[in-house]
Design an enzyme around this catalytic site. Structure first.
Site, PDB file in Angstrom:
ATOM      1  N   HIS A  48     -10.164   1.717   0.766  1.00 46.24           N
ATOM      2  CA  HIS A  48      -9.654   3.045   1.148  1.00 46.24           C
ATOM      3  C   HIS A  48     -10.782   4.074   1.183  1.00 46.24           C
ATOM      4  O   HIS A  48     -10.894   4.844   2.142  1.00 46.24           O
ATOM      5  CB  HIS A  48      -8.583   3.525   0.160  1.00 46.24           C
ATOM      6  CG  HIS A  48      -7.213   3.034   0.459  1.00 46.24           C
ATOM      7  ND1 HIS A  48      -6.563   3.294   1.643  1.00 46.24           N
ATOM      8  CD2 HIS A  48      -6.354   2.298  -0.285  1.00 46.24           C
ATOM      9  CE1 HIS A  48      -5.367   2.742   1.617  1.00 46.24           C
ATOM     10  NE2 HIS A  48      -5.217   2.125   0.462  1.00 46.24           N
ATOM     11  N   CYS A  52       0.852  -1.189   0.000  1.00 45.95           N
ATOM     12  CA  CYS A  52       0.000   0.000   0.000  1.00 45.95           C
ATOM     13  C   CYS A  52       0.886   1.237   0.000  1.00 45.95           C
ATOM     14  O   CYS A  52       1.835   1.332   0.785  1.00 45.95           O
ATOM     15  CB  CYS A  52      -0.908  -0.008   1.231  1.00 45.95           C
ATOM     16  SG  CYS A  52      -2.036   1.395   1.291  1.00 45.95           S
ATOM     17  N   HIS A  74      -9.176  -3.232  -2.866  1.00 49.62           N
ATOM     18  CA  HIS A  74      -8.211  -2.468  -2.067  1.00 49.62           C
ATOM     19  C   HIS A  74      -8.531  -0.977  -2.113  1.00 49.62           C
ATOM     20  O   HIS A  74      -8.599  -0.310  -1.072  1.00 49.62           O
ATOM     21  CB  HIS A  74      -6.791  -2.742  -2.595  1.00 49.62           C
ATOM     22  CG  HIS A  74      -5.704  -2.053  -1.853  1.00 49.62           C
ATOM     23  ND1 HIS A  74      -4.851  -2.713  -1.013  1.00 49.62           N
ATOM     24  CD2 HIS A  74      -5.312  -0.756  -1.829  1.00 49.62           C
ATOM     25  CE1 HIS A  74      -3.984  -1.854  -0.492  1.00 49.62           C
ATOM     26  NE2 HIS A  74      -4.240  -0.653  -0.984  1.00 49.62           N
ATOM     27  N   GLU A  75      -8.741  -0.451  -3.318  1.00 47.93           N
ATOM     28  CA  GLU A  75      -9.006   0.993  -3.457  1.00 47.93           C
ATOM     29  C   GLU A  75     -10.375   1.373  -2.877  1.00 47.93           C
ATOM     30  O   GLU A  75     -10.508   2.417  -2.230  1.00 47.93           O
ATOM     31  CB  GLU A  75      -8.872   1.438  -4.911  1.00 47.93           C
ATOM     32  CG  GLU A  75      -7.497   1.198  -5.519  1.00 47.93           C
ATOM     33  CD  GLU A  75      -6.336   1.716  -4.692  1.00 47.93           C
ATOM     34  OE1 GLU A  75      -6.478   2.734  -3.986  1.00 47.93           O
ATOM     35  OE2 GLU A  75      -5.255   1.083  -4.740  1.00 47.93           O
TER      36      GLU A  75
END
Length: 181
Positions: A152, A106, A148-149
């Site tokens: 976030h 990351c 993953h994004e």
């Protein structure tokens, strides 16, 4: 969209920064296509060159439900190139039951890698840079990067909850980059 975006110098926010740990605000659809927004998207793609496959806006200090993804061909098992993709106000609407574990890095925690279990494929709806609604099923590495994004954007940081190889959930774990070599 704040007017200061035009002159802002971006730095990657790091683990512990409050903006990474809370959900971001949706992008107003009337902002998409404006020169400042287009410039921001281009800047985000430039920022990930050579350092990552995706970037969420809160990783550069902006509370916007915006991320960019680009996967270039590399010598990793199963990696398929993905052209530059802009995802605005994304929502994952379904997840596969099958999970696949892999090491993730990351940009906001660059000195660590995390063993993360993610769905093999997902169904996701988002707005693209042309202000069009897109619904797709993404799989494999692309699904991993999308998840993953989007994590976030939802205030979740890779490594806050890690599943170890034996299936044990460890919260708040940071694993050294050299640990798994």
């Amino acid at each position: 969209m704040p007017k200061t975006i035009k002159k802002r110098t971006y730095e990657f926010t790091q683990w512990g920064d409050p903006i990474l740990h809370k959900p971001v605000k949706p992008v107003p659809l009337n902002e998409i296509g404006k020169p400042a927004f287009k410039k921001l998207v281009k800047k985000m793609f430039r920022l990930i060159q050579g350092v990552g496959t995706g970037l969420a806006a809160n990783q550069i200090g902006l509370s916007m439900k915006l991320a960019v993804i680009e996967i270039k061909q590399r010598n990793l098992r199963g990696l398929v190139p993905v052209p530059p993709t802009v995802i605005i106000n994304p929502k994952i609407t379904s997840y596969s039951r099958k999970k696949i574990g892999w090491w993730e890095g990351c940009i906001s925690c660059s000195e660590a890698r995390f063993w993360v279990e993610r769905s093999e494929f997902i169904k996701v709806t988002y707005i693209n840079e042309d202000n069009k609604r897109v619904t797709r099923i993404v799989k494999s590495w692309e699904a991993r990067v999308f998840q993953h994004e989007i994590d976030h954007l939802n205030g979740k940081v890779c490594g806050e909850q890690v599943v170890t190889r034996n299936g044990k959930v460890v919260s708040g774990a940071i694993i050294s980059e050299s640990w798994h070599k």
